[in-house]
Design a protein around this motif. Structure first.
Motif, PDB file in Angstrom:
ATOM      1  N   SER A   1     -17.642 -25.865  17.684  1.00  0.00           N
ATOM      2  CA  SER A   1     -16.990 -24.700  18.285  1.00  0.00           C
ATOM      3  C   SER A   1     -16.011 -24.054  17.304  1.00  0.00           C
ATOM      4  CB  SER A   1     -16.265 -25.099  19.579  1.00  0.00           C
ATOM      5  OG  SER A   1     -15.230 -26.021  19.326  1.00  0.00           O
ATOM      6  N   ALA A   2     -15.292 -24.879  16.543  1.00  0.00           N
ATOM      7  CA  ALA A   2     -14.374 -24.339  15.540  1.00  0.00           C
ATOM      8  C   ALA A   2     -15.131 -23.628  14.423  1.00  0.00           C
ATOM      9  CB  ALA A   2     -13.515 -25.466  14.957  1.00  0.00           C
ATOM     10  N   ALA A   3     -16.261 -24.223  13.993  1.00  0.00           N
ATOM     11  CA  ALA A   3     -17.034 -23.644  12.894  1.00  0.00           C
ATOM     12  C   ALA A   3     -17.670 -22.313  13.293  1.00  0.00           C
ATOM     13  CB  ALA A   3     -18.117 -24.629  12.445  1.00  0.00           C
ATOM     14  N   VAL A   4     -18.248 -22.243  14.499  1.00  0.00           N
ATOM     15  CA  VAL A   4     -18.887 -21.001  14.942  1.00  0.00           C
ATOM     16  C   VAL A   4     -17.839 -19.915  15.134  1.00  0.00           C
ATOM     17  CG1 VAL A   4     -20.202 -19.912  16.801  1.00  0.00           C
ATOM     18  CG2 VAL A   4     -20.839 -22.191  15.988  1.00  0.00           C
ATOM     19  N   ALA A   5     -16.715 -20.268  15.763  1.00  0.00           N
ATOM     20  CA  ALA A   5     -15.646 -19.281  15.955  1.00  0.00           C
ATOM     21  C   ALA A   5     -15.115 -18.792  14.608  1.00  0.00           C
ATOM     22  CB  ALA A   5     -14.513 -19.882  16.793  1.00  0.00           C
ATOM     23  N   ALA A   6     -14.949 -19.704  13.642  1.00  0.00           N
ATOM     24  CA  ALA A   6     -14.461 -19.313  12.316  1.00  0.00           C
ATOM     25  C   ALA A   6     -15.452 -18.402  11.603  1.00  0.00           C
ATOM     26  CB  ALA A   6     -14.194 -20.560  11.479  1.00  0.00           C
ATOM     27  N   LEU A   7     -16.743 -18.709  11.741  1.00  0.00           N
ATOM     28  CA  LEU A   7     -17.767 -17.879  11.097  1.00  0.00           C
ATOM     29  C   LEU A   7     -17.759 -16.464  11.676  1.00  0.00           C
ATOM     30  CD1 LEU A   7     -20.178 -17.560   9.196  1.00  0.00           C
ATOM     31  CD2 LEU A   7     -21.646 -18.430  11.029  1.00  0.00           C
ATOM     32  N   VAL A   8     -17.728 -16.362  13.004  1.00  0.00           N
ATOM     33  CA  VAL A   8     -17.655 -15.039  13.636  1.00  0.00           C
ATOM     34  C   VAL A   8     -16.340 -14.363  13.262  1.00  0.00           C
ATOM     35  CG1 VAL A   8     -17.651 -13.785  15.827  1.00  0.00           C
ATOM     36  CG2 VAL A   8     -19.132 -15.777  15.539  1.00  0.00           C
ATOM     37  N   GLY A   9     -15.266 -15.139  13.202  1.00  0.00           N
ATOM     38  CA  GLY A   9     -13.970 -14.589  12.799  1.00  0.00           C
ATOM     39  C   GLY A   9     -13.999 -14.031  11.396  1.00  0.00           C
ATOM     40  N   TRP A  10     -14.722 -14.710  10.507  1.00  0.00           N
ATOM     41  CA  TRP A  10     -14.832 -14.204   9.124  1.00  0.00           C
ATOM     42  C   TRP A  10     -15.561 -12.860   9.098  1.00  0.00           C
ATOM     43  CZ3 TRP A  10     -19.235 -13.399   6.026  1.00  0.00           C
ATOM     44  CH2 TRP A  10     -18.954 -13.077   4.700  1.00  0.00           C
ATOM     45  N   VAL A  11     -16.655 -12.756   9.842  1.00  0.00           N
ATOM     46  CA  VAL A  11     -17.410 -11.498   9.881  1.00  0.00           C
ATOM     47  C   VAL A  11     -16.542 -10.372  10.438  1.00  0.00           C
ATOM     48  CG1 VAL A  11     -19.388 -10.301  10.889  1.00  0.00           C
ATOM     49  CG2 VAL A  11     -19.629 -12.672  10.089  1.00  0.00           C
ATOM     50  N   ILE A  12     -15.895 -10.627  11.566  1.00  0.00           N
ATOM     51  CA  ILE A  12     -15.051  -9.597  12.188  1.00  0.00           C
ATOM     52  C   ILE A  12     -13.848  -9.295  11.306  1.00  0.00           C
ATOM     53  CG2 ILE A  12     -13.685  -9.006  14.220  1.00  0.00           C
ATOM     54  CD1 ILE A  12     -16.714  -9.103  14.652  1.00  0.00           C
TER      55      ILE A  12
END
Length: 328
Positions: A102-113
């Motif tokens: 959950s942390a990794a997916v949120a961080a990945l989406v956070g990086w894109v945004i």
């Protein structure tokens, strides 16, 4: 004279450290004793407060440390909840794996945004991240094949080996331990060179660049860390609950977390924790009047911005400054 001032400053730091350790010790004893006599509802509320603490710490990194006014925190929280729930439902991994996912997916989406949105500043950044948060809620509500849409997603009990976290009591020690770990990580970040870079960018982009800091990279890093914290909070939420509905991840939750940071004090880790606990308790008291929650949060925000813009942390800092003045 300088050595005298240095000695007084060292003494003040020592007193603050002793006070922090005392408060931490008392809080640890309270949390350790709580399961012995507390009801299931009380343990549920404490678990929820620990989730709010991690959420507040994540928003603190973006707004309080780096000065990036974002309104997408609830979206990353929702991504964390759904990621952990789906990983647990489909693969039955131990909960540390689902929380890391959950942390990794949120961080990945956070990086894109972050790469896209952080080209903007101030109100434009707030509007862009708010738009992403609303879009994310729409996705969760309409991607029925994955999220079950308006029916909500029900997930299995989290596991660790043979242990199944089927009650608030069983989840309690793990939720508290993760919250403590995230607090320690936040303190480590804020006291590191990265934390200094965050605050330099917050004070002035141009001055930070003049000192050799890559301001854009620092902003993106702050945004990614903030999203990862929200993802961890989402994973924590699945340890003691078994159901999530997209409607609970709306703008109201964003306003609540923002209120936590403002009430506690922008730029203060301790303030973010205190604000999360205070506003979290207010939220629980207002559970029977959901239609009034946004109004009350708005009133609290306005009052604090008008009369106590630096939050509750400024009261403590003011007393410390007053004591220094009296001592000198």
């Amino acid at each position: 004279m300088s050595s005298l001032l240095g000695s007084k400053e060292a003494t003040n730091r020592s007193f603050r450290s002793i006070a922090d350790l005392t408060v931490l010790g008392l809080l640890t004893l309270l949390l350790a004793a709580l399961p012995l006599g507390a009801s299931g509802y009380v343990l549920y509320v404490v678990n929820l407060l620990m989730v709010y603490v991690v959420l507040s710490l994540g928003m603190h990194l973006a707004i309080g440390e780096t000065g990036q006014f974002t309104l997408s925190h609830t979206a990353f929280f929702g991504i964390g909840i759904y990621t952990a729930g789906l990983v647990n439902n489909h693969w039955h991994f131990p909960f540390p794996v689902s929380i890391l996912a959950s942390a990794a997916v949120a961080a990945l989406v956070g990086w894109v945004i972050g790469v896209l949105a952080l080209r903007m500043r101030d109100i434009y950044l707030a509007l862009a991240t708010f738009a992403f948060g609303e879009a994310m809620q729409w996705v969760l509500l309409n991607w029925e094949s994955v999220t079950r849409g308006a029916n909500g997603l029900r997930f299995r009990a989290a596991t660790l080996g043979e242990l199944q976290l089927v009650s608030d009591l069983l989840a309690y020690p793990f939720v508290v331990a993760i919250a403590a770990l995230m607090m320690a990580l936040t303190f480590a970040i804020t006291r590191s060179r990265l934390g200094l870079a965050f605050r330099a960018v917050r004070e002035s982009d141009m001055a930070a660049v003049a000192m050799g800091i890559n301001a854009r990279a620092i902003k993106v890093t702050s945004f990614v860390l903030s999203a990862a914290f929200a993802g961890v909070a989402g994973g924590m939420y699945t340890l003691f609950t078994s159901f999530i509905h997209p409607e609970s991840l709306g703008f109201e939750t964003t306003v609540m977390v923002l209120t936590m940071v403002v009430v506690g004090g922008l730029g203060s880790v301790r303030g973010a924790v205190a604000g999360a606990i205070i506003v979290g308790l207010i939220s629980e008291l207002l559970r029977q009047a959901p239609s009034y929650q946004e109004i009350i949060y708005g009133v609290i925000l306005m009052l604090f911005m008008m009369f106590l813009p630096k939050g509750l942390a400024s009261l403590v800092n003011g007393r410390v400054a007053l004591k220094k003045g009296c001592a000198s």
